[in-house]
Write a protein that holds these residues in place. Sequence first.
Motif, PDB file in Angstrom:
ATOM      1  N   ASP A 122       0.803  -1.218   0.000  1.00  0.00           N
ATOM      2  CA  ASP A 122       0.000   0.000   0.000  1.00  0.00           C
ATOM      3  C   ASP A 122       0.838   1.271   0.000  1.00  0.00           C
ATOM      4  OD1 ASP A 122      -2.178  -1.625   0.045  1.00  0.00           O
ATOM      5  OD2 ASP A 122      -2.788  -1.161   2.098  1.00  0.00           O
ATOM      6  N   ASP A 123       1.984   1.255   0.656  1.00  0.00           N
ATOM      7  CA  ASP A 123       2.719   2.498   0.905  1.00  0.00           C
ATOM      8  C   ASP A 123       3.140   3.208  -0.377  1.00  0.00           C
ATOM      9  OD1 ASP A 123       2.407   2.262   3.589  1.00  0.00           O
ATOM     10  OD2 ASP A 123       4.410   1.480   3.989  1.00  0.00           O
ATOM     11  N   PHE A 124       3.538   2.445  -1.394  1.00  0.00           N
ATOM     12  CA  PHE A 124       3.943   3.044  -2.667  1.00  0.00           C
ATOM     13  C   PHE A 124       2.843   3.950  -3.210  1.00  0.00           C
ATOM     14  CE2 PHE A 124       3.744   2.898  -7.327  1.00  0.00           C
ATOM     15  CZ  PHE A 124       4.998   3.381  -7.669  1.00  0.00           C
ATOM     16  N   PHE A 125       1.604   3.463  -3.128  1.00  0.00           N
ATOM     17  CA  PHE A 125       0.477   4.233  -3.657  1.00  0.00           C
ATOM     18  C   PHE A 125       0.041   5.335  -2.693  1.00  0.00           C
ATOM     19  CE2 PHE A 125       0.295  -0.087  -5.351  1.00  0.00           C
ATOM     20  CZ  PHE A 125       0.352   0.173  -6.711  1.00  0.00           C
ATOM     21  N   LEU A 126       0.008   5.027  -1.401  1.00  0.00           N
ATOM     22  CA  LEU A 126      -0.421   6.011  -0.419  1.00  0.00           C
ATOM     23  C   LEU A 126       0.465   7.250  -0.442  1.00  0.00           C
ATOM     24  CD1 LEU A 126      -1.272   3.660   2.574  1.00  0.00           C
ATOM     25  CD2 LEU A 126      -2.888   5.114   1.339  1.00  0.00           C
ATOM     26  N   GLU A 127       1.764   7.072  -0.634  1.00  0.00           N
ATOM     27  CA  GLU A 127       2.687   8.204  -0.650  1.00  0.00           C
ATOM     28  C   GLU A 127       2.451   9.102  -1.855  1.00  0.00           C
ATOM     29  OE1 GLU A 127       4.931   9.366   1.475  1.00  0.00           O
ATOM     30  OE2 GLU A 127       4.264   7.849   2.908  1.00  0.00           O
ATOM     31  N   ARG A 128       1.956   8.549  -2.943  1.00  0.00           N
ATOM     32  CA  ARG A 128       1.818   9.320  -4.176  1.00  0.00           C
ATOM     33  C   ARG A 128       0.399   9.838  -4.414  1.00  0.00           C
ATOM     34  NH1 ARG A 128       5.673   5.863  -4.061  1.00  0.00           N
ATOM     35  NH2 ARG A 128       7.661   6.245  -5.130  1.00  0.00           N
ATOM     36  N   CYS A 129      -0.579   8.953  -4.259  1.00  0.00           N
ATOM     37  CA  CYS A 129      -1.950   9.378  -4.598  1.00  0.00           C
ATOM     38  C   CYS A 129      -2.894   9.378  -3.403  1.00  0.00           C
ATOM     39  CB  CYS A 129      -2.521   8.506  -5.710  1.00  0.00           C
ATOM     40  SG  CYS A 129      -2.718   6.759  -5.288  1.00  0.00           S
ATOM     41  N   GLY A 130      -2.423   8.903  -2.243  1.00  0.00           N
ATOM     42  CA  GLY A 130      -3.264   8.905  -1.050  1.00  0.00           C
ATOM     43  C   GLY A 130      -4.266   7.769  -0.992  1.00  0.00           C
ATOM     44  N   LEU A 131      -4.184   6.828  -1.927  1.00  0.00           N
ATOM     45  CA  LEU A 131      -5.154   5.744  -2.025  1.00  0.00           C
ATOM     46  C   LEU A 131      -4.462   4.393  -1.970  1.00  0.00           C
ATOM     47  CD1 LEU A 131      -7.169   7.164  -5.076  1.00  0.00           C
ATOM     48  CD2 LEU A 131      -7.668   7.532  -2.644  1.00  0.00           C
ATOM     49  N   LEU A 195      -3.867   7.944 -10.279  1.00  0.00           N
ATOM     50  CA  LEU A 195      -2.844   8.403 -11.221  1.00  0.00           C
ATOM     51  C   LEU A 195      -2.363   9.824 -10.919  1.00  0.00           C
ATOM     52  CD1 LEU A 195      -4.467   7.135 -14.555  1.00  0.00           C
ATOM     53  CD2 LEU A 195      -2.594   6.058 -13.276  1.00  0.00           C
ATOM     54  N   MET A 196      -3.063  10.553 -10.057  1.00  0.00           N
ATOM     55  CA  MET A 196      -2.694  11.930  -9.742  1.00  0.00           C
ATOM     56  C   MET A 196      -1.897  12.003  -8.444  1.00  0.00           C
ATOM     57  SD  MET A 196      -5.054  15.302  -8.964  1.00  0.00           S
ATOM     58  CE  MET A 196      -5.037  15.026  -7.177  1.00  0.00           C
ATOM     59  N   ASN A 197      -0.848  12.797  -8.455  1.00  0.00           N
ATOM     60  CA  ASN A 197      -0.092  13.042  -7.233  1.00  0.00           C
ATOM     61  C   ASN A 197      -0.924  13.926  -6.315  1.00  0.00           C
ATOM     62  OD1 ASN A 197       1.856  14.584  -5.418  1.00  0.00           O
ATOM     63  ND2 ASN A 197       3.230  13.090  -6.345  1.00  0.00           N
ATOM     64  N   ILE A 198      -1.213  13.450  -5.114  1.00  0.00           N
ATOM     65  CA  ILE A 198      -2.145  14.123  -4.213  1.00  0.00           C
ATOM     66  C   ILE A 198      -1.595  15.446  -3.698  1.00  0.00           C
ATOM     67  CG2 ILE A 198      -1.318  13.004  -2.110  1.00  0.00           C
ATOM     68  CD1 ILE A 198      -5.020  13.592  -3.049  1.00  0.00           C
ATOM     69  N   ARG A 199      -0.282  15.643  -3.765  1.00  0.00           N
ATOM     70  CA  ARG A 199       0.318  16.894  -3.279  1.00  0.00           C
ATOM     71  C   ARG A 199       0.426  17.940  -4.385  1.00  0.00           C
ATOM     72  NH1 ARG A 199       2.532  12.703  -0.653  1.00  0.00           N
ATOM     73  NH2 ARG A 199       2.657  12.818   1.632  1.00  0.00           N
TER      74      ARG A 199
END
Length: 501
Positions: A122-131, A195-199
């Motif tokens: 999960d962490d790979f995705f959570l860090e980038r898109c929050g999901l 696909l979107m960077n949450i930051r």
Amino acid sequence: MVERYVMSIDQGTMSTRCILFDHQGRLVSVAQREHQQHYAKPGWAEHDPTEIWSQLRRSVVPRALESAGIEPGQITAIGIANQRETTVVWDRRTGVPVSHAITWQDTRTSGYVEELRRTTGDDFFLERCGLSPTTYFSAPRLRWLFDHLDGLRERAERGDVLFGTMESWLIWNLTGGPDGGVHLTDATNASRTMLMNIRTLTWDDELLAYFDVPRAMLPRIRASAECYGTARALLPGVPICAALGDQQAALFGQTCFGRGEAKCTYGTGSFLLLNTGTDLVRSRHGLLTTVGYRIGDEPPVYALEGPIAVTGSLVQWFRDRLGMIHSAPEIETLARGVEDNGGCYIVPAFSGLFAPHWRSDARGVVVGLTSYITKGHLARAVLEATGWQTREVVDAMNADSPQPLRQLKVDGGMTSNNLLMQFLADVLDMPVVRPMVSETVSLGAAYAAGLTAGYWPDLEGLRRNWHRAAQWEPTMDPARREAEYENWRRAVQRSLGWVRP
């Protein structure tokens, strides 16, 4: 002086609506049309995007204008709210979709998603898109389409096909379609794609590479409230000034503009959003981090979200599949005929369980069936399932948030059920408040569009339009509440422990 209005187009899971609002935020006219649900295989859920656009153009918008007795020139701006995550891919030159739209309820990607979680985590995705990876979001569906439609990825690389969620599809058609249609999405919908960077609120190179999605097919990400262009089809010359995912639109329509304010929309599914301001809060308890809204060039406002897959659709199942009632409102009368659920609990994991469990392999269960149980007890268990699922999400939200919720604003079709609203107040142990305008998804899209066009001056002006219609206070004995909640959690464990034959 000619009266002017703001138009909201609410493209939902079951239907598409067009509503006109005046300066006081009052509903002036409404037109609605259901569209067909396609279930080709178990776990599949699809819509025909061409049918949806055709109904909007030929029926829904014209009837809304006719009902109000106004001309298109009296529309100041258009705002769009839409079912989120539903994935559409279409040919840029012809405007023809390459397949049916794959909806947010579809679970065909469950095997792929489990592989993602097992191999990447999960962490790979959570860090980038929050999901976290689930069948809920758009990117796994895009990958499924690439894997199953010959030549699609090559067409995407050439820019011959376009991807979007439903607001992208409608805006592209409204602004000209193959003849110069604008291809865009807003930050709230983009935040649901994985696909979107949450930051940065931009398409993330690493996520695009991971899912093997060509950038050429992606829409431009814009703010939720800004002018995207003018309509050419249907409403020539009228500016399109807002687009939000339906749940973020409801947050806006409930005027939850302050940090710590929350709403829950009760429709086909239910969605509880908590405004966290400009702070990006990463959940540790099974919630989603999402963009709440973005106004023009201002910093984005974020939210924590707890989606519940099946609430209103459980009532539909009770009506259509079991034939226990003839219309949805009858369930309240039936449930009031008994004092309690008789020890019966229904966990409606028809498409797995969403927040806070995120288990696509969970299946629905009915627990506590005895010869004592009547259809009245079943009706009550159907309604109570919505209350208990909301309690699970609120518990997770309180664990993630530095200050607990003290009030929940509610909206959507199910809020007309007073028995359910009282049950919510009881199991949440907090006031539940319903506004005068229950169609806050549509209202939020109208507010964002009108704010952009100068129809409303500012957020405080929108707050002044909000009026309480009803409020429910908790009355349940605390010991009983916690005992019944424990029974519910045991039922959920059975749902999670379901084994496929």
